[in-house]
Design an enzyme around this catalytic site. Structure first.
Site, PDB file in Angstrom:
ATOM      1  N   LYS A  79       1.031  -1.046   0.051  1.00  0.00           N
ATOM      2  CA  LYS A  79      -0.190  -0.704   0.160  1.00  0.00           C
ATOM      3  C   LYS A  79       1.164   1.955   0.449  1.00  0.00           C
ATOM      4  CE  LYS A  79      -3.800   1.957   2.928  1.00  0.00           C
ATOM      5  NZ  LYS A  79      -5.297   1.792   3.571  1.00  0.00           N
ATOM      6  N   SER A 154      -9.628   1.788   2.863  1.00  0.00           N
ATOM      7  CA  SER A 154      -8.801   2.546   1.762  1.00  0.00           C
ATOM      8  C   SER A 154      -7.842   1.557   0.807  1.00  0.00           C
ATOM      9  CB  SER A 154      -8.145   3.081   2.468  1.00  0.00           C
ATOM     10  OG  SER A 154      -7.639   2.996   3.166  1.00  0.00           O
ATOM     11  N   SER A 178     -10.349  -0.608   6.924  1.00  0.00           N
ATOM     12  CA  SER A 178      -9.655  -0.818   5.547  1.00  0.00           C
ATOM     13  C   SER A 178      -8.775  -1.313   4.556  1.00  0.00           C
ATOM     14  CB  SER A 178      -8.516   0.602   5.789  1.00  0.00           C
ATOM     15  OG  SER A 178      -8.714   2.418   5.439  1.00  0.00           O
TER      16      SER A 178
HETATM   17  N1  GLN Z   1     -13.230   4.445   6.061  1.00  0.00           N
HETATM   18  C1  GLN Z   1     -12.725   4.600   7.146  1.00  0.00           C
HETATM   19  C2  GLN Z   1     -12.736   5.591   6.900  1.00  0.00           C
HETATM   20  O1  GLN Z   1     -12.754   6.311   6.300  1.00  0.00           O
HETATM   21  C3  GLN Z   1     -11.651   3.711   8.097  1.00  0.00           C
HETATM   22  C4  GLN Z   1     -10.554   4.020   6.574  1.00  0.00           C
HETATM   23  C5  GLN Z   1      -9.202   3.419   7.648  1.00  0.00           C
HETATM   24  O2  GLN Z   1      -9.113   2.218   8.409  1.00  0.00           O
HETATM   25  N2  GLN Z   1      -8.223   3.311   6.431  1.00  0.00           N
HETATM   26  O3  GLN Z   1     -11.717   6.594   7.581  1.00  0.00           O
END
Ligand code: GLN
Length: 486
Positions: A79, A154, A178
């Site tokens: 990532k 994400s 994410s």
């Molecule tokens: N979808 C969540 C957010 O927008 C979690 C994102 C994540 O785990 N990095 O913050």
């Protein structure tokens, strides 16, 4: 032999050791797939073909000499939130579009030492803020099961790349879901370890008390192999846990007869798609057939986890992202008039809308006069959420439920409705607030789209979770399904 990208990491490692396939050949195979297919998916921000081939050749020499590490020659992707020495590290943002990291994150360093060949850096929501990969400066990633659907976020680039066979496995990060949510949407296995299990050093911070590095892979057994290399204490990260790392691979085969599964009633109520519920229930029946017992439990404060998270995470992000000011880090605007103009325009140009929204919310909840009403209150509720899990783990060994309320939604469907987007993480966020490990594994699809079963364990029980996931994957074939569109 079927195509190389259809094999598990265990099988690939065995083929490399038996020299029936060279690491160079394997890496070249994945690079060719990326070249052919990634234009449909947009899973990669950067492809590091030259470095990957050089790493593969090094692995081949070590394999021949008998000095190879456990993951020698396994092609994986990272990532783009992990700093990688000499390679662009964008975090999905225009702010870091030209940033080349001068060092490797600890997790990267450890995987490198185990012998992996890095294929490139995967697309992601900007600064890991999002559930659909649509906030990326580099454009959305598409779901390989249906190109009109989101892959989740994400870590959407990592999930799409693993599902489509554009890498053997990938790293991700999970602040509120994410890793698990994109794993569910893309039909693969995703592991978020206990907070502090893997070092955060060199991982660009979003919300430091929640962020955790983990793995997206084709199976729990593959995830165990990667976790083995990544986990462990790091003195450069003051929140890293100084706990011994067990042998995750040996634990995979443990018996699960007598396993006590808790099903939180809050995870099966209103808002859950009936098809997803049916798939999750069918998987739980499989566990019963394997000797587990099931009982209903309650996590009464779990419904508060989304509002609590959307105070705590923005508060931490507003502080962490202060360093991207065009001076210390990040994009600098053209011809600033003075210092204030430089700060304002650099940040206005460098950050996208979702990141700005979070910085504003975070600044607001931390400001004098509002701190007690929002931030302090959220921290108190965070304790209650955590205590619910403590009570639950006095009764059961593992908690199970859906990873997400629905299957992958259409691109654009929730882009203009942040609250609808935030609610996607309703089942994953409580785990991060409590610092617990969680795994998502694929179960029966609904209308051709993958569904994830979530397993939540007590602290440092990631080995047990992988074991429980592995046992289901030995008994069923759900995790073997791969998208046919490409
Ligand atoms: N979808 C969540 C957010 O927008 C979690 C994102 C994540 O785990 N990095 O913050």
């Amino acid at each position: 032999m079927s195509a190389l990208h259809e094999h598990s990491i265990t099988a690939l490692a065995a083929a490399l050791r038996a020299r029936t396939c060279s690491a160079r050949e394997l890496t070249a195979h994945y690079l060719a797939r990326i070249q052919d297919l990634d234009e449909h998916l947009n899973a990669y921000i950067t492809v590091t073909a030259e470095q990957a081939l050089a790493a593969a050749e090094r692995a081949d020499r070590q394999l021949a000499a008998g000095t190879a590490g456990p993951l020698a020659g396994i092609p994986i992707a990272h990532k783009d939130i992990f700093c990688t020495n000499g390679v662009k590290t964008s975090c999905g943002s225009r702010m870091l579009d030209t940033f080349v990291a001068p060092y490797d994150a600890t997790v990267i360093e450890r995987l490198q030492a185990a012998g992996v060949a890095m294929l490139g850096k995967t697309n992601m929501d900007e600064f890991a803020m999002g559930s659909s990969n649509e906030t990326s400066y580099y454009g959305p990633v598409r779901n390989p099961w249906n190109l009109e659907r989101v892959p989740g976020g994400s870590s959407g680039g990592s999930a799409a790349a693993v599902a489509a066979g554009l890498c053997a496995a990938a790293t991700g990060t999970d602040t509120g879901g994410s890793i698990r949510q994109p794993a569910a949407f893309c039909g693969i296995t995703g592991l978020k370890p206990t907070y502090g299990r893997c070092s955060r050093w060199g991982m660009i911070a979003f919300a430091s008390s929640l962020d955790q590095a983990g793995v997206l892979a084709g199976s729990a057994a593959d995830a165990a192999l990667l976790l083995q290399a990544m986990a462990g204490f790091d003195e450069r990260d003051s929140t890293s846990a100084n706990e011994p790392v067990p042998d995750y691979r040996a634990q995979l085969e443990d018996d699960i007869a007598g396993l006590k599964i808790g099903l939180p009633k809050e995870y099966f109520g209103e808002g859950l798609d009936p098809g997803v519920a049916a798939s999750v229930e069918a998987a739980i029946k499989e566990y019963e057939a394997l000797g587990a017992s099931v009982r209903e439990i309650s996590l009464p404060n779990a419904p508060l986890s989304v509002p609590v998270y959307y105070v705590v995470a923005p508060a931490e992000c507003s502080s962490n992202l202060a360093r991207f000011d065009g001076v210390r880090f990040g994009h600098r605007c053209e011809a600033p008039r003075d210092l204030e103009d430089l700060y304002k325009r650099s940040r206005a140009e460098g950050f996208g809308a979702e990141v700005k929204r979070r910085i504003m919310i975070g600044t607001y909840v931390l400001s004098a006069g509002y701190y007690d009403a929002y931030y302090l209150k959220a921290q108190q509720l965070r304790h209650l959420i955590s205590d619910d899990f403590k009570r639950a783990f006095a009764q059961v060994d593992v908690i199970m439920g859906p990873t997400t309320p629905s299957t992958a939604f259409a691109l654009g469907a929730k882009r203009d409705d942040p609250v609808a987007m935030y609610l996607n993480d309703i089942y994953t966020i409580a785990t991060n607030l409590a610092g617990l490990p969680g795994v998502s594994i694929p179960v029966a699809p609904v209308d051709g789209l993958p569904v994830g079963l979530q397993l939540i364990g007590d602290v440092f029980q990631e080995g047990r979770l992988l074991n429980i996931a592995h046992r289901l994957q030995q008994a069923t074939d759900w995790h073997r399904a791969r998208p046919g569109v490409l």
